[in-house]
Every structure is written in C-alpha cells, then in structure tokens.
Motif scaffolding. Structure first.
Motif, short mmCIF file in Angstrom:
data_model
loop_
_atom_site.label_atom_id
_atom_site.label_comp_id
_atom_site.label_asym_id
_atom_site.label_seq_id
_atom_site.Cartn_x
_atom_site.Cartn_y
_atom_site.Cartn_z
N LEU A 131 0.84 -1.19 0.00
CA LEU A 131 0.00 0.00 0.00
C LEU A 131 0.87 1.24 0.00
O LEU A 131 1.95 1.26 0.60
N TYR A 132 0.38 2.29 -0.69
CA TYR A 132 0.87 3.64 -0.46
C TYR A 132 -0.11 4.31 0.49
O TYR A 132 -1.33 4.32 0.23
N ASN A 133 0.39 4.86 1.57
CA ASN A 133 -0.47 5.43 2.60
C ASN A 133 -0.20 6.90 2.81
O ASN A 133 0.96 7.34 2.84
N ASP A 134 -1.25 7.68 2.96
CA ASP A 134 -1.19 9.03 3.52
C ASP A 134 -2.02 8.98 4.80
O ASP A 134 -3.23 8.70 4.74
N ILE A 135 -1.39 9.25 5.93
CA ILE A 135 -2.08 9.12 7.21
C ILE A 135 -1.90 10.40 8.02
O ILE A 135 -0.77 10.78 8.35
N TRP A 136 -3.02 11.09 8.32
CA TRP A 136 -3.03 12.20 9.27
C TRP A 136 -3.58 11.67 10.59
O TRP A 136 -4.60 10.98 10.63
N ASN A 137 -2.89 12.02 11.69
CA ASN A 137 -3.27 11.45 12.98
C ASN A 137 -3.21 12.51 14.07
O ASN A 137 -2.24 13.28 14.14
N VAL A 138 -4.24 12.55 14.91
CA VAL A 138 -4.23 13.34 16.14
C VAL A 138 -4.53 12.37 17.28
O VAL A 138 -5.55 11.67 17.24
N ASP A 139 -3.63 12.33 18.27
CA ASP A 139 -3.72 11.27 19.27
C ASP A 139 -3.42 11.83 20.65
O ASP A 139 -2.40 12.51 20.85
N TYR A 140 -4.31 11.55 21.60
CA TYR A 140 -4.09 11.96 23.00
C TYR A 140 -3.99 10.71 23.86
O TYR A 140 -4.84 9.83 23.81
N LEU A 141 -2.91 10.64 24.67
CA LEU A 141 -2.67 9.49 25.54
C LEU A 141 -2.49 9.97 26.97
O LEU A 141 -1.72 10.89 27.23
N GLN A 142 -3.19 9.30 27.89
CA GLN A 142 -3.01 9.59 29.31
C GLN A 142 -2.86 8.29 30.08
O GLN A 142 -3.69 7.38 29.96
N GLU A 143 -1.78 8.21 30.87
CA GLU A 143 -1.53 7.07 31.74
C GLU A 143 -1.67 7.49 33.19
O GLU A 143 -1.40 8.65 33.55
N PHE A 144 -2.07 6.53 34.03
CA PHE A 144 -2.23 6.79 35.45
C PHE A 144 -1.28 5.90 36.24
O PHE A 144 -0.78 4.88 35.74
N GLU A 145 -1.01 6.30 37.48
CA GLU A 145 -0.05 5.57 38.31
C GLU A 145 -0.45 4.12 38.53
O GLU A 145 0.39 3.26 38.77
N ASN A 146 -1.75 3.81 38.48
CA ASN A 146 -2.21 2.43 38.67
C ASN A 146 -2.12 1.60 37.40
O ASN A 146 -2.65 0.50 37.32
N HIS A 147 -1.46 2.16 36.36
CA HIS A 147 -1.21 1.49 35.08
C HIS A 147 -2.48 1.26 34.27
O HIS A 147 -2.54 0.37 33.42
N PHE A 148 -3.50 2.08 34.52
CA PHE A 148 -4.62 2.18 33.60
C PHE A 148 -4.33 3.36 32.67
O PHE A 148 -3.79 4.39 33.09
#
Length: 848
Positions: free
Chosen positions: A566-583
């Motif tokens: 495949l030839y891919n064009d990918i636009w991505n917006v990503d938010y990640l949040q981790e907590f001390e309890n590993h959730f």
C-alpha cells in the motif's frame, strides 16, 4: 531484539574483559574412604580464610580465587576427620580427597543421617519428616499470619566490576580512568577485587493489613547512580530489582534472574530435593537443627545449601544459606548465593531481619566480570497495630525531589548498615566520569550500536537499522531521520524522516509534533501527551510489528511472493493519558488514504467487468483502554520494553469510521479485546498466553477488514502467524489464542550430552477462528472489492471457514546464549497457493 538494553548494561560493564590472570582454581571430588561413595555438603575452604564452598550432591567442588595469601585447603564434615592439603598458588589443579570417619565426633551428635552409605529414600528419613513439619507450619510463620504488621525497610543494590587485573587497567582505552581504579574494594568479598560502578539505596516504611488485604509503602529516601542521556534510569533500576527479586523462603517458587527456583520448603520439595540432618546446635536458644539439602537432579532450577530450623514447635527457619549448582542452565552466572536471617518476635514467631543475594556474572570462569549484590534489612517491627482505611489511601508524604535530595547526614543516621569505603565514593566517581568527554564519546558509540541513535545534544539521528532496506515495490530504499531531545524543549518534541525508493522513484516522509503535559519526557511514565503527525509511506497490509521498525534491514529478506503493498497518507491526532495504577486511555482521530501498490489492486465488481479504484479514504475516531496491573518496563530509545511478570494485561479498542468526514467513504465500527498473561509453572518453565477477539460492524471492502498478522520473513515473530502469507486471511469477526511455552531446559537438562550445551526447549501453538458476514464477502456482495489474485489469476486472500487456521512449532533456544530456532508446521489450509507447510525461523533472545 527487545532485550538489547539488557545487553547494553552488561556490555558497558564488561567492556572487553577477557583477562586471564594469576587466578588459583581448585576442583575435585570428596568421597567416603570406606564406601567410595561421594559425600555431599562437605565444607571446602582455604585455610585461614572465608573463601570456600561446599560439595554438591555428587561430592564435587570448585574454588576460584585471585588471592595469593593462602597455600592450604581444608576439608571438614561432621562425623569425619578434617584433612588439609597444600595448593599451588596461581595454577589450576585437581585435588580429590577421601574422608575417614571420626567415631569420637559421632558420639556427640544426636542425629546423623545420609552419609552416602545407603541409597537415598524419603521414607523413614528424619530429615524429610522435619521438612514436612516445616511445610505444615509455613502459614503461621509468614508475615501474612499477622492481622497487621509494619516495619522500616532499607535496601541497597550495588553492581561492581570484579576481578580486574593490572593488565586490564593498563590498557590504552582506560589510561584516562586510572583514578577510577583506585576505588577498588578488596575486603567485602574475600578473594575478589570489586570496582563499584552502580549503587542505589531506598529507605521505606512498609505497612500490611491482612483483611481486607492492603499494603502500603511510604518512601522516605532514595538515591542512585544516574546514567543520564544513555539509559532509562528508572527502567534500569526496575530491571535490576527484577533480577534481584525479593526472596521469601516460604514461597513455593522463588524468582531470581528471571527464572523460578523451587524453594527447599515448597509443598512438593521432597519430590525434587534430597535432605540430610547434618548437625544439632544445642547452644542456640531455641535448639536448632542444621538441615542440608541438594537437588536430586543438579541441572534443575533448585538450590543447595543449609537451613537452620527451630525445634520450639514452630518449625520455623532461623537462617538460610543457599546457592545454585553450577550445572544449572543459567547464562553468564558463575556464582549465586542467598543468605537470610530471621529474628524471634515477642509472640514467639520469626520474621526476616536481613536478606542478602549475591551474583557473579562473567564470560569466562575466572576472568573479569560483573558482581551484583542486593541487601535488604528490616527494623522497628510493630505487630498487630491497626491502621485506618483512610491511612492506606493517603498519598505519598514526600515529592520525588525531596527523596532524591536527602543529605549525607540523613543517610548516615538512617542507613541500617554503613557503606564500604569504595561504595561511599561511587556516586561522586560516576558523576565525575560522565563529565569526561572521552567517556561521553564512548557511550555515544555504544548507544548508536545498541539503541540505534546518535545524539547531537538537542537532536538524535536514527534509528540506524532503517537507513537501508529493500522491497519489491521500492527496490533499494534509503532513509534518514531523527528527533529532538529534552535539551531542545522539555515539553515539545519533533520527529521526522525522509526515504526514497529507487525502483518506484517516490519520496516518503514522516513528521510529528508531540506535546507533553507533564513537563517530562514523552516517554517517561506516566505519560500525558498530545501527538499530531503525518506520514506518507509504503506498508504491507495488516502488518503491525512489535519492538522493530517495518523497514528494518533484516526484515527485507522474505520468502515467497511479496508484492502486494500500500501507499499510505495518514493524518493522525492522538491523546494518551496514563495513570499511576497502570490504567491508560488513548483517543484519536485518523484520516487515512490507502492506494494499492505493486501487485495489489482495488477492483470493484461491475456487471460485466472489474473496475479499478484508485484509493480508499477513511476518517475514524479511536478509543483504546488498557489496564496492566503491576506492569514494569524498560524504556528504550524507540520502544517501551515490558518486563514480564505474572500480572495480566487487558487492552480494549474501538474504532468508528464516519462517512462524509474529510471525504471518508465508509461508515463502520470495530471492537477488539486482547488479554495477555504469563503462567509460571515452576520447574516446568512458563507459558505466555494471548487471547484476542474482534468484530466489525458495517459494510466495508477487504482493506478495512481485520487482516490477520502474517509473517513471510525468516525471523520468528511471537505475535504473528509465521507460515501465513501476507494478506492471506481477512475477517470481520474472529477469536484467536497463542500459546508459547518455555521449558527452560527441563528436558535437555536430563540428557547427559545435551545438558552441557545449556539449550532450552520451546513449543508454541496458535489457533485462529474467523469468518466474514455475507455483506462483506465479495462472492455474495458485488458492492465490495474483489479479493486479490496472483499472476495466474488464483485468489490469494480468503475468509476463514468452519476450519480454524492452526500452526505449531518446537524449537531450541539459548543457542550460544543468544539464538532461538523453531521448526514451524502449518496444520490447516494447505491447499492455498504459494504456502509453506514447514519452515525454520530464528530470532535473537537474550536471557539469564
């Protein structure tokens, strides 16, 4: 390759150590003079020193020392006369000894059993009866027996270069570091010269409640040697603590150096161990029995040594001194010892007050190496003092900066033991070392070779293993890229690369910006980041690799036909949040343009002919929930590498396509759940189990279905189907299970010739059930793309029918301590075109 950082740590510490010097090596066998049978547990030591060992179950012993002060070796054993022999300093020699019984000594002993005169039996063996009493009383002798318990814990973990010789120190590479070698310790471990290079200390208050079960640790002070810019300091600390795990003699299994050893008082210990009562200590209060033990099979993951057991009705361990046999299938380990001491509480029960584990690593038996020691001590025990539920919920009292900035006066007043002179200088020495330009250049080169990145201050160039690769679509491919470091900005990070294919004559590139809301590195747990990126590049449909880049040079070599890309064009917006309890949770918005490349075509089924479709456009929202209780990991330069433990990992994903958003062409929803769990099976090794299921709602063409992860390289990939072709199977509903079992040499260790090779057996089984609903099946719905075909017009992409896809493998790991090879057998769908029924796959795997 995911354990490269472990190699880096050891490689740095063992830099070119291959010196063979004035080392005295003494080996031999001790036997009974009358029966000619071997004697286990004989004390063998250099006269006038504490340098020594005990004979194993076959009467064999081995002593290595660089000391030149001792010229005699002694052999002593209860009920036998002590014998002394002369040794030649600085040479390798074999001294076999016959011990003669001493009737005078025997009259003073209450119980003497097991001198090798009779065949060993559990039945009517007083030592085994004593062990069974200990097993029966384990529960009441554990800390968990109390409703409430609290104590102060001090931990010291230090690593040292060992047995450094003058010839090594005088090498040109180390001439600038002569001042560092002046900090050698020759007193802590008799016969060894130690140069401390790493030290960490922790002081905590520990609290325990039995019902409802609750634990709390309040860290009061923490300090350690830091190797900033080169390794993940937190990850290094976590990994070293994982190697030198907490030891509970009352546990059935004791984890050390990533392996499980069966405790000598495990529930099934009499099946695997031989036990002997070798002394009764009447001058102790209460009276103690010295219980010696050794493995029935010296190559099994078992200990040998002595337990001192109380005869006051508790049958508790008062102290323990045990080691592992040199025949055990352990890598790099020359010596491993565990010592524990217990103290009697006012209620008559016993609790551990000090635990010490020592390990000596090396590439050769007598050359330079790496010595590690972890000491944990306990004070100020308080039993059955209740604490409120609110107490266990309270947050930490001190910030991380407070913990790291404790004064030396504070440490001197609160350490449970004093540091040696050499240990007390290690913090300052390593800090000075890192300021030297020559050392920084050396570490930059090591980081480039092992991690793949070259640092230029605020910018890192890499990863180097992607600079060159090749594939059928792009042909010869060159790539270069890099990323910013915290020296550029502690909150904002950029990453980019550019690549060019000489066959398709197209440029590919990637650019991203990542913002850290924590003010720390975007890779430092717990993460809270917002990432915006764009990528224009090639991709094999359905391939998501772990801990390796897809354009890694080694993955360029593939079997069979590999032309559907495949030839891919990918636009991505990503938010990640981790907590001390590993959730953690991740939310994102993705816009994706897929265009076929190479031999792949998107063909819509018209009434009379197939109509080519230039691309598929989708816009989708994504949500991922992940819970990994007890998770530990090492943060590498490119990937976060998990440190396995017994806790499961749950990952749930949802993706929803939105038709009409940014010219997206499809509405759909997909859900998936993945569960990983490692099961430890003591002497039988361990099994990694991965179960996954997923479902796609809506009508979509095959590029948007679940394309099952295949592998046409010659590398064995744990999470892929290693004899499945790329894009061979697609589903809109599926469930799978992967089982990988590691025997850790359980079988080979019992075969006389094979056990010397220290190979380890592995076996895997993978099964995949799936199907496609009629609205997504091109044979039943002409509004979706036709499945791809090969040059002969044969269909090469299929849905799974009632029969599952299955494959199994058996293999040998630990070849040359680094390689694993598997013979893989495909068990179903053998009539598909261009498939392999058998295959041999290999991978690098670093283990202890």
């Amino acid at each position: 390759m995911k354990y490269l950082y472990k190699v880096m740590v050891i490689a740095f510490m063992l830099i070119a150590i291959s010196v063979k010097a004035q080392t005295t090596i003494i080996t031999g066998t001790v036997i009974d003079s009358e029966t000619k049978e071997p004697l286990p547990f004989v004390n063998v030591y250099l006269k006038g020193s504490t340098i020594g060992n005990v004979t194993d179950i076959n009467g064999n012993y081995s002593i290595h020392t660089s000391s030149t002060a001792y010229t005699e070796i002694q052999f002593s054993f209860l009920g036998y006369k002590t014998i002394t022999r002369n040794i030649i300093v600085g040479q390798t020699q074999k001294i076999d000894v016959k011990l003669f019984s001493d009737a005078t000594v025997l009259k003073e002993v209450e119980v003497v059993a097991g001198k090798g005169r009779e065949r060993y039996r559990n039945k009517n063996n007083p030592a085994v009866d004593l062990v069974r009493e200990m097993i029966e009383h384990k529960k009441q002798n554990r800390m968990e027996h109390y409703d409430f318990a609290e104590y102060e814990q001090y931990e010291k973990l230090q690593m040292s270069l060992s047995n450094l010789k003058d010839k090594f120190k005088q090498r040109k590479l180390f001439r600038k570091y002569k001042w560092l070698f002046e900090n050698v310790d020759t007193t802590s471990i008799p016969g060894k010269t130690l140069l401390p290079i790493y030290l960490q200390e922790n002081l905590t208050d520990e609290y325990y409640q039995r019902s409802p079960k609750n634990k709390k640790s309040v860290v009061k002070a923490h300090q350690k040697v830091s190797f900033d810019d080169y390794v993940d300091n937190e990850g290094l600390s976590t990994y070293l603590n994982y190697l030198y795990n907490d030891i509970d003699i009352y546990d059935n299994n004791i984890t050390i150096l990533t392996n499980q050893f069966l405790s000598p008082i495990a529930d099934g210990a009499p099946t695997f161990y031989k036990f002997y009562i070798t002394d009764t200590l009447k001058n102790e209060n209460p009276v103690l029995v010295e219980l010696s033990f050794a493995p029935r099979n010296p190559a099994d993951f078992l200990f040998q040594g002595r337990l001192y057991v109380t005869l006051d009705g508790n049958y508790a361990v008062q102290r323990v001194n045990m080691a592992v046999n040199k025949s055990i299938n352990l890598n790099w380990v020359r010596e491993l010892n565990v010592e524990q001491n217990f103290e009697r509480s006012p209620d008559g029960k016993y609790h551990v007050i000090k635990s010490r584990m020592r390990a000596d690593f090396g590439l050769s038996k007598s050359g330079g190496g790496l010595y590690g020691e972890r000491v944990v001590s306990y004070k100020n025990f308080v039993i059955n003092y209740p604490r409120s539920e609110e107490f266990y919920k309270q947050e930490e009292k001190f910030s991380k900066d407070d913990l790291k900035n404790r004064s030396e006066e504070y440490w001197s007043a609160n350490r449970h033991d004093t540091l040696s002179i050499a240990e007390s200088k290690v913090y300052q020495n390593i800090d000075s070392l890192q300021k030297m330009p020559s050392f920084r250049r050396t570490m930059d080169i090591a980081t480039l070779l092992l991690a793949g990145y070259k640092s230029f201050g605020w910018w890192e160039l890499g990863p180097v293993n992607t600079f060159y690769s090749f594939n059928p679509v792009e042909g010869f491919r060159l790539r270069a890229g890099g990323r910013t470091t915290p020296k550029f900005n502690e909150r904002l990070y950029f990453e980019t690369y550019g690549a060019y294919g000489f066959k398709d004559e197209k440029w590919k590139y990637f650019v991203s910006a990542n913002y850290s809301f924590t003010g720390r590195s975007i890779r430092e747990f717990p993460i809270r980041t917002l990432k915006v990126s764009f990528q224009r590049d090639t991709k094999i449909p359905g391939q998501e690799l772990q801990f390796v880049q897809e354009d890694n040079f080694l993955l360029s070599f593939k079997r069979g036909v590999n032309d559907k890309w495949l030839y891919n064009d990918i636009w991505n917006v990503d938010y990640l949040q981790e907590f001390e309890n590993h959730f953690s949770y991740r939310v994102g918005l993705k816009y994706w343009k897929q265009a076929p490349a190479g031999g792949l075509e998107f063909l819509l089924q018209g009434e009379d002919s197939l109509q080519p479709v230039p691309r598929v456009n989708t816009a989708e929202v994504a949500l991922e929930l992940r819970w990994a209780p007890g998770e530990q990991f090492y943060q590498g330069k490119a990937y976060r590498v998990p440190i396995p433990n017994r806790h499961p990992i749950f990952t749930a994903r949802f993706n929803g396509g939105i038709k009409g958003l940014f010219d997206s062409q499809y509405n759909y929803q997909s859900v998936a759940l993945n569960v990983f769990k490692r099961f430890y099976l003591s002497q039988f090794g361990y099994t990694d189990v991965v179960v996954e299921g997923g479902h796609i709602f809506g009508t979509v063409p095959f590029p948007l279905l679940s394309i099952h992860r295949a592998n046409q390289t010659y590398s064995y990939q744990l999470q892929s189907y290693n004899l499945m072709n790329f894009l061979e199977f697609v589903s809109d509903q599926y469930i799978s299970a992967n089982l990988d079992h590691y025997f850790n040499g359980f079988i080979f260790n019992k075969i006389p010739l094979l056990k010397k090779l220290k190979w380890r057996e592995v076996a895997t089984f993978k099964i995949l059930y799936g199907s496609i609903r009629s609205e997504n099946d091109p044979q039943k719905n002409r509004e979706v793309f036709a499945f791809p075909v090969d040059d002969a017009g044969r269909v090469t992409t299929f849905s799974l029918s009632k029969q599952p896809y299955m494959e199994a493998s058996v293999g040998i790991a630990n070849i040359f301590k680094l390689l694993r090879f598997d013979v893989v057998k495909r068990l179903s769908y053998l009539d598909h075109p261009e498939v392999s029924e058998w295959g041999i796959r290999g991978r690098f795997k670093f283990d202890f």
